[in-house]
Design a protein around this motif. Structure first.
Motif, PDB file in Angstrom:
ATOM      1  N   VAL A 510      37.480 -22.151  77.997  1.00  0.00           N
ATOM      2  CA  VAL A 510      37.496 -21.731  79.386  1.00  0.00           C
ATOM      3  C   VAL A 510      37.057 -22.875  80.296  1.00  0.00           C
ATOM      4  O   VAL A 510      36.129 -23.619  79.982  1.00  0.00           O
ATOM      5  CB  VAL A 510      36.585 -20.500  79.605  1.00  0.00           C
ATOM      6  CG1 VAL A 510      35.132 -20.799  79.264  1.00  0.00           C
ATOM      7  CG2 VAL A 510      36.691 -19.983  81.024  1.00  0.00           C
ATOM      8  N   ALA A 511      37.752 -23.019  81.407  1.00  0.00           N
ATOM      9  CA  ALA A 511      37.333 -23.924  82.470  1.00  0.00           C
ATOM     10  C   ALA A 511      36.807 -23.069  83.620  1.00  0.00           C
ATOM     11  O   ALA A 511      37.298 -21.955  83.852  1.00  0.00           O
ATOM     12  CB  ALA A 511      38.502 -24.787  82.936  1.00  0.00           C
ATOM     13  N   ILE A 512      35.826 -23.593  84.325  1.00  0.00           N
ATOM     14  CA  ILE A 512      35.169 -22.824  85.383  1.00  0.00           C
ATOM     15  C   ILE A 512      35.324 -23.557  86.711  1.00  0.00           C
ATOM     16  O   ILE A 512      35.053 -24.765  86.799  1.00  0.00           O
ATOM     17  CB  ILE A 512      33.678 -22.608  85.057  1.00  0.00           C
ATOM     18  CG1 ILE A 512      33.539 -21.785  83.768  1.00  0.00           C
ATOM     19  CG2 ILE A 512      32.960 -21.917  86.217  1.00  0.00           C
ATOM     20  CD1 ILE A 512      32.122 -21.716  83.242  1.00  0.00           C
ATOM     21  N   LEU A 513      35.766 -22.825  87.708  1.00  0.00           N
ATOM     22  CA  LEU A 513      35.835 -23.333  89.078  1.00  0.00           C
ATOM     23  C   LEU A 513      34.894 -22.471  89.907  1.00  0.00           C
ATOM     24  O   LEU A 513      35.103 -21.259  90.016  1.00  0.00           O
ATOM     25  CB  LEU A 513      37.264 -23.236  89.615  1.00  0.00           C
ATOM     26  CG  LEU A 513      37.475 -23.625  91.080  1.00  0.00           C
ATOM     27  CD1 LEU A 513      37.229 -25.113  91.278  1.00  0.00           C
ATOM     28  CD2 LEU A 513      38.875 -23.248  91.539  1.00  0.00           C
ATOM     29  N   ALA A 537      34.084 -28.191  80.923  1.00  0.00           N
ATOM     30  CA  ALA A 537      34.965 -28.419  82.066  1.00  0.00           C
ATOM     31  C   ALA A 537      34.578 -27.481  83.195  1.00  0.00           C
ATOM     32  O   ALA A 537      35.067 -26.365  83.299  1.00  0.00           O
ATOM     33  CB  ALA A 537      36.417 -28.199  81.658  1.00  0.00           C
ATOM     34  N   VAL A 538      33.653 -27.925  84.024  1.00  0.00           N
ATOM     35  CA  VAL A 538      33.181 -27.129  85.154  1.00  0.00           C
ATOM     36  C   VAL A 538      33.436 -27.917  86.431  1.00  0.00           C
ATOM     37  O   VAL A 538      33.036 -29.085  86.548  1.00  0.00           O
ATOM     38  CB  VAL A 538      31.685 -26.793  85.025  1.00  0.00           C
ATOM     39  CG1 VAL A 538      31.196 -26.043  86.262  1.00  0.00           C
ATOM     40  CG2 VAL A 538      31.429 -25.986  83.753  1.00  0.00           C
ATOM     41  N   THR A 539      34.113 -27.303  87.378  1.00  0.00           N
ATOM     42  CA  THR A 539      34.416 -27.961  88.656  1.00  0.00           C
ATOM     43  C   THR A 539      33.680 -27.227  89.773  1.00  0.00           C
ATOM     44  O   THR A 539      33.808 -25.999  89.888  1.00  0.00           O
ATOM     45  CB  THR A 539      35.924 -27.941  88.941  1.00  0.00           C
ATOM     46  OG1 THR A 539      36.586 -28.692  87.913  1.00  0.00           O
ATOM     47  CG2 THR A 539      36.216 -28.562  90.295  1.00  0.00           C
ATOM     48  N   ASP A 564      42.241 -23.514  78.167  1.00  0.00           N
ATOM     49  CA  ASP A 564      43.191 -22.444  77.869  1.00  0.00           C
ATOM     50  C   ASP A 564      43.188 -21.374  78.955  1.00  0.00           C
ATOM     51  O   ASP A 564      44.241 -20.820  79.285  1.00  0.00           O
ATOM     52  CB  ASP A 564      42.849 -21.775  76.534  1.00  0.00           C
ATOM     53  CG  ASP A 564      42.884 -22.734  75.372  1.00  0.00           C
ATOM     54  OD1 ASP A 564      43.868 -23.499  75.272  1.00  0.00           O
ATOM     55  OD2 ASP A 564      41.934 -22.732  74.561  1.00  0.00           O
ATOM     56  N   VAL A 565      42.000 -21.054  79.454  1.00  0.00           N
ATOM     57  CA  VAL A 565      41.839 -19.995  80.447  1.00  0.00           C
ATOM     58  C   VAL A 565      40.889 -20.485  81.532  1.00  0.00           C
ATOM     59  O   VAL A 565      40.127 -21.443  81.328  1.00  0.00           O
ATOM     60  CB  VAL A 565      41.292 -18.704  79.798  1.00  0.00           C
ATOM     61  CG1 VAL A 565      42.293 -18.125  78.811  1.00  0.00           C
ATOM     62  CG2 VAL A 565      39.956 -18.957  79.110  1.00  0.00           C
ATOM     63  N   VAL A 566      40.911 -19.808  82.678  1.00  0.00           N
ATOM     64  CA  VAL A 566      40.123 -20.264  83.822  1.00  0.00           C
ATOM     65  C   VAL A 566      39.404 -19.073  84.456  1.00  0.00           C
ATOM     66  O   VAL A 566      39.994 -17.992  84.608  1.00  0.00           O
ATOM     67  CB  VAL A 566      41.024 -20.942  84.878  1.00  0.00           C
ATOM     68  CG1 VAL A 566      40.200 -21.359  86.103  1.00  0.00           C
ATOM     69  CG2 VAL A 566      41.737 -22.154  84.278  1.00  0.00           C
ATOM     70  N   ILE A 567      38.156 -19.305  84.816  1.00  0.00           N
ATOM     71  CA  ILE A 567      37.402 -18.341  85.628  1.00  0.00           C
ATOM     72  C   ILE A 567      37.084 -19.014  86.958  1.00  0.00           C
ATOM     73  O   ILE A 567      36.514 -20.108  86.993  1.00  0.00           O
ATOM     74  CB  ILE A 567      36.089 -17.911  84.938  1.00  0.00           C
ATOM     75  CG1 ILE A 567      36.380 -17.243  83.586  1.00  0.00           C
ATOM     76  CG2 ILE A 567      35.312 -16.947  85.835  1.00  0.00           C
ATOM     77  CD1 ILE A 567      35.131 -16.844  82.814  1.00  0.00           C
ATOM     78  N   VAL A 568      37.470 -18.335  88.030  1.00  0.00           N
ATOM     79  CA  VAL A 568      37.240 -18.845  89.379  1.00  0.00           C
ATOM     80  C   VAL A 568      36.235 -17.929  90.078  1.00  0.00           C
ATOM     81  O   VAL A 568      36.450 -16.717  90.140  1.00  0.00           O
ATOM     82  CB  VAL A 568      38.558 -18.892  90.182  1.00  0.00           C
ATOM     83  CG1 VAL A 568      38.300 -19.351  91.611  1.00  0.00           C
ATOM     84  CG2 VAL A 568      39.569 -19.801  89.486  1.00  0.00           C
ATOM     85  N   VAL A 569      35.142 -18.515  90.586  1.00  0.00           N
ATOM     86  CA  VAL A 569      34.131 -17.738  91.309  1.00  0.00           C
ATOM     87  C   VAL A 569      33.878 -18.421  92.647  1.00  0.00           C
ATOM     88  O   VAL A 569      33.332 -19.528  92.701  1.00  0.00           O
ATOM     89  CB  VAL A 569      32.820 -17.610  90.503  1.00  0.00           C
ATOM     90  CG1 VAL A 569      31.810 -16.777  91.289  1.00  0.00           C
ATOM     91  CG2 VAL A 569      33.090 -16.977  89.147  1.00  0.00           C
TER      92      VAL A 569
END
Length: 907
Positions: A510-513, A537-539, A564-569
């Motif tokens: 998971v990548a985090i935005l 991978a945190v932006t 593979d997947v992204v969580i946007v907060v």
């Protein structure tokens, strides 16, 4: 073979063989054993047959059956002579026979079989259904083979045998075809039965979900005053909802007080001309049977029963419910309810809203099933608030007939449904649920909520067998068939949003935005807890960043090959997020196909702000959640499902050397001499039964003193093991109840004295606890394999490592047969103590393949022998090479398993 008397036949009548079944065309019928009282109906059936059909059955033209033949055909003993009839509603309102199947025992395990299907009902799959049920009855009576003599021109009957998946052998002598086949289930015959069942039940559901004519029946002016107003209001609401908005059905009404325009009103049910495909009924339960009987002539395919007053009221109400089902199924109708909230179907040309929901949700590609009517209100409300579109919604109420299994059969083939959600208050047939759900989850995600964590809460009105299984058994069963279980309807809709509007996750990285570092840390923790992998991978979107900078950061994150997947907060402390940023995220997610979820201040559910078009032209929406934890949990469940769906589900178990037929013969012999409660097998019987599955038990010998122990040891050869049989110390080397590697006579005599001193206080009646001497097995890890026949779940297999981890902490795994080789591998690896088998902390890796072989054999044995009430292999020592069973206990009792081939069987 002599006929039995009427009284004897009635006394032996096997009511458990009665069943309501779904036929090839989606209609229903009732199958039951024949009765002496069926003589007139059987004669009418015979007289109604064509000359050709009669000749094919009896090899001679018979206009009528003689009294002698008629008496012989309807009087059977239900053991050596068995006959089943399929019955339907007759023109006079009673039953008429539409099919007959029978067998007559010719040898110990062989019987001659014959069928006769009414000319008007051929081509509906009746022959296949009756064969399934007759074969199941025959197996219960010890038969293993059917034979038949058939005229060469009777290809239809021969075809029924072959189409059932059996290996049919035939030869022709003197113009007669002699046919024979074994009736024990094979992979092919089970697959044929499952496929036919699937097609029939899917058609039966499709028939009422695609209905073009609907009749609403209210209480009218008659009936008990008590509750009439509520029924009248229910019928009026259902009728108004059918007429509101886009209407895709012709609507009729009987007995409804408030009738909108465009509805065909009739003063009485008998005046409705028909045809009518779907009936929506809100009448008092005391008159419902007659109402359903009146619907039979109209070609009604299903009844949505909105009213209650049945099984939830106790035995009298349950009898009323069963009577209603008998009438409905004999007329070929399915029943949705009682206490249903109704059926809502989105079609291209409008809505079919045969429910109490005044405002249907948006159209979509989600199928929802909900048993509870009150929960349906809140569930549909939540669906509307989220903007989550539905394809179909069905509330089964007390689930007397149509169940989640039926809807899953339909959704497996429905091109308009992408994801399925089930709210289940009870599961009436877990074995069938597991089979149907496994098939559906191969192509579509299935998200399930059950009442209570155990899934064993049985609400009033639900006729469900009791269960003694661990509350974890349901969890394991759902995991085994790749069903996604969640804790509540909120989580169910959260997960469904991902599947309905995002592609399947490609992995768990998971990548985090996030809009701040503190929020990113929170999201990372939630993601890890949900089973996702956070590779770093945190932006962090810089405060005040312009649109171009934000786009650059978003594009860089989605371009990361380790994502593979992204969580946007996006939760700014001041103001609201820039709408352009949400659009940028939606576009990047749609463009790259990265599964994305979001928590954006001010957005919830399926929103246009987070919607974009992917390269294939499909609209994709990033679902928005109220809290980051909700987003992470939903994404984690989706990723876990995608991983499991992509893996090999394994092959059906067929260990070499397993002869369950021999096991059945053994058990039948023991039970013939036992009481109705069965018996506990002794060590020799248990070892003999296990030998039929290819499982050997290392012999042990009971001794009572040191002299006997030494004599046995000298016969076996040194070293030996010494054990007490006292239950409190049995298998407990840590408590001194087991002594290993005893190498000579002096050590054995000393150990005998010590173990007796320990065990005597635990002996029953103050006596001395006997001991056992056994040859030493190779060193390894001790495990426990157990099976139990549960009234609800059927056979359950459990596995754990011996000791406190299993006994006190419940560190065991469960499987519901039939298992595949992959299921067995999962079973072994699921306990937390399982690493001890795989080289834990430098220990040598053990022969797990040999352990899995033992479990596989035990699984097949308990699946094929419902009489095996319980079995325990303890301990099973897994060594570096091989696995040895050192102890075994078993109990057998008459079978009481709900046969999965008998669909819609009442509890």
């Amino acid at each position: 073979m002599a006929d039995v008397t009427d009284d004897a036949a009635r006394a032996a009548y096997p009511a458990a063989w009665e069943a309501d079944v779904v036929l090839q065309d989606g209609s229903t019928t009732h199958v039951r054993p024949i009765r002496p009282s069926d003589a007139d109906a059987l004669q009418a059936f015979h007289v109604g047959q064509s000359e050709r059909s009669t000749y094919l059955r009896f090899f001679a033209p018979l206009e009528r059956l003689s009294e002698r033949d008629l008496t012989r055909l309807v009087t059977v003993d239900h053991v050596d002579r068995v006959a089943l009839v399929a019955v339907a509603a007759g023109p006079d309102g009673g039953e008429q026979i539409i099919g007959v199947a029978r067998y007559d025992r010719t040898e110990d395990d062989e019987a001659e079989v014959a069928f006769n299907i009414a000319d008007a009902h051929q081509g509906r799959g009746l022959g296949s259904v009756l064969l399934e049920h007759l074969a199941a009855a025959a197996r219960e009576r010890g038969m293993r083979r059917f034979v038949a003599e058939v005229l060469p021109q009777n290809g239809r009957m021969i075809g029924v045998f072959k189409d059932a998946g059996y290996v049919v052998r035939q030869r022709t002598e003197d113009g007669i075809v002699a046919v024979g086949f074994d009736i024990d289930p094979t992979d092919r015959s089970l697959a044929v039965m499952a496929d036919r069942e699937h097609r029939a039940e899917a058609r039966s559901v499709r028939a009422f979900l695609r209905a073009r004519s609907v009749l609403v029946i209210g209480p009218g002016a008659s009936g008990p005053d008590e509750g009439r107003a509520a029924l009248a209001r229910t019928a009026a609401v259902a009728l108004a909802n059918l007429r509101a908005g886009d209407v895709v059905a012709e609507v009729h009404a009987v007995g409804v007080d408030e009738v909108p325009e465009g509805v065909h009103v009739f003063a009485a049910l008998e005046l409705v001309a028909g045809p009518v495909e779907l009936a929506v009924v809100a009448v008092d339960s005391e008159v419902a049977v007659e109402v359903v009987r009146g619907l039979a002539r109209m070609g009604v395919r299903a009844v949505v029963l909105l009213s209650a007053g049945y099984a939830e009221l106790g035995p009298e109400g349950l009898d009323r419910q069963r009577a209603l089902l008998r009438v409905a199924h004999a007329a070929g109708m399915r029943v949705v309810g009682p206490a249903s909230y109704g059926v809502v179907v989105a079609r291209e040309d409008g809505w079919l809203n045969a429910s109490l929901a005044e405002q249907p949700p948006a159209r979509g590609r989600v199928g929802l099933f909900c048993q509870s009517a009150p929960l349906a209100v809140s569930l549909l409300g939540a669906v509307r608030r989220r903007g989550l579109g539905l394809a179909e919604f069905v509330s089964s109420g007390h689930r007397a007939d149509v169940s989640g299994n039926d809807l899953m059969q339909f959704w497996a083939d429905d091109a308009g449904t992408d994801v399925v959600g089930l709210y289940l208050e009870s599961i009436g047939n877990p074995r069938k649920f597991s089979r149907v759900a496994r098939r559906l989850s191969l192509s579509k995600p299935v998200v399930v909520v059950t009442t209570g964590r155990s899934g064993q809460v049985v609400p009033p009105g639900h006729a469900v067998r009791p269960t003694h299984a661990s509350p974890r058994a349901l969890d394991e069963m759902l995991r085994q068939v790749d069903v996604i279980r969640v804790d509540n309807t909120h989580q169910m809709l959260d997960v469904i949003e991902v599947f309905a509007h995002q592609p399947l996750p490609a992995g768990r990285r998971v990548a985090i935005l996030a809009s701040s570092a503190s929020v990113a840390a929170l999201v990372a923790e939630a993601a890890a807890a949900a089973g996702l992998v956070v590779p770093g991978a945190v932006t962090i979107l810089a405060a005040g960043a312009d649109a171009e900078e934000a786009r650059r950061q978003v594009d860089a994150l989605y371009a990361d090959p380790d994502c593979d997947v992204v969580i946007v907060v996006l939760i700014p402390t001041v103001g609201r997020p820039d709408p352009a940023l949400a659009a940028t995220v939606a576009q990047a997610a749609a463009r790259t196909g990265r599964t994305t979820v979001a928590c954006v201040l001010g957005l919830h559910g399926i929103t246009p702000e987070l919607t974009a078009t992917d390269p294939d032209g499909r609209s994709r929406t990033v679902p928005a959640y109220s809290a980051p934890e909700d987003a992470a949990l939903a994404l984690g469940r989706a990723a876990r499902y995608a991983t499991r769906r992509a893996r090999d589900r394994g092959r059906t178990l067929h260990p070499e050397g397993v002869d369950t037929q021999a096991g059945r013969r053994l058990v039948a012999g023991w039970l013939a001499e036992a009481g109705p409660d069965g018996l506990t097998l002794d060590a020799e019987q248990t070892a003999t039964l296990l030998a039929t599955a290819g499982v050997a038990v290392l012999p042990s010998y009971e001794v009572h003193d040191a002299d006997e122990a030494v004599a046995v040891a000298q016969r076996l050869g040194w070293p030996v093991a010494l054990k007490t049989t006292a239950p409190a110390l049995r298998h407990r080397a840590d408590l001194g109840g087991v002594r290993l590697d005893i190498g000579d006579e002096a050590a054995l005599r000393s150990d005998v004295a010590q173990v007796l001193a320990l065990a005597t206080p635990h002996a029953q009646d103050g006596g001395r606890a006997p001991l056992e001497v056994q040859a030493m097995a190779p060193r390894g890890s001790a495990c426990v394999i157990r099976t139990a026949e549960d009234p609800l779940f059927g056979p359950l297999v459990s596995f754990g490592l011996s000791g406190d981890a299993s006994d006190l902490l419940g560190d065991v795994s469960f499987g519901v047969p039939p298992l595949t080789d992959v299921d067995v591998a999962d079973l072994v690896r699921s306990p937390r103590a399982a690493p001890r088998l795989f080289g834990y902390r430098g220990l040598p890796a053990l022969d797990v393949a040999a352990l899995e072989d033992v479990i596989a054999r035990v699984s097949v044995l308990c699946d094929d022998l419902p009489e095996l009430r319980s079995l325990e292999l303890n301990p099973v020592v897994v060594a570096e090479s091989g696995a040895v069973v050192l102890g075994a206990r078993a109990a057998v009792a008459p079978a009481d398993r709900a046969d999965t081939t008998r669909r819609l069987q009442r509890v």
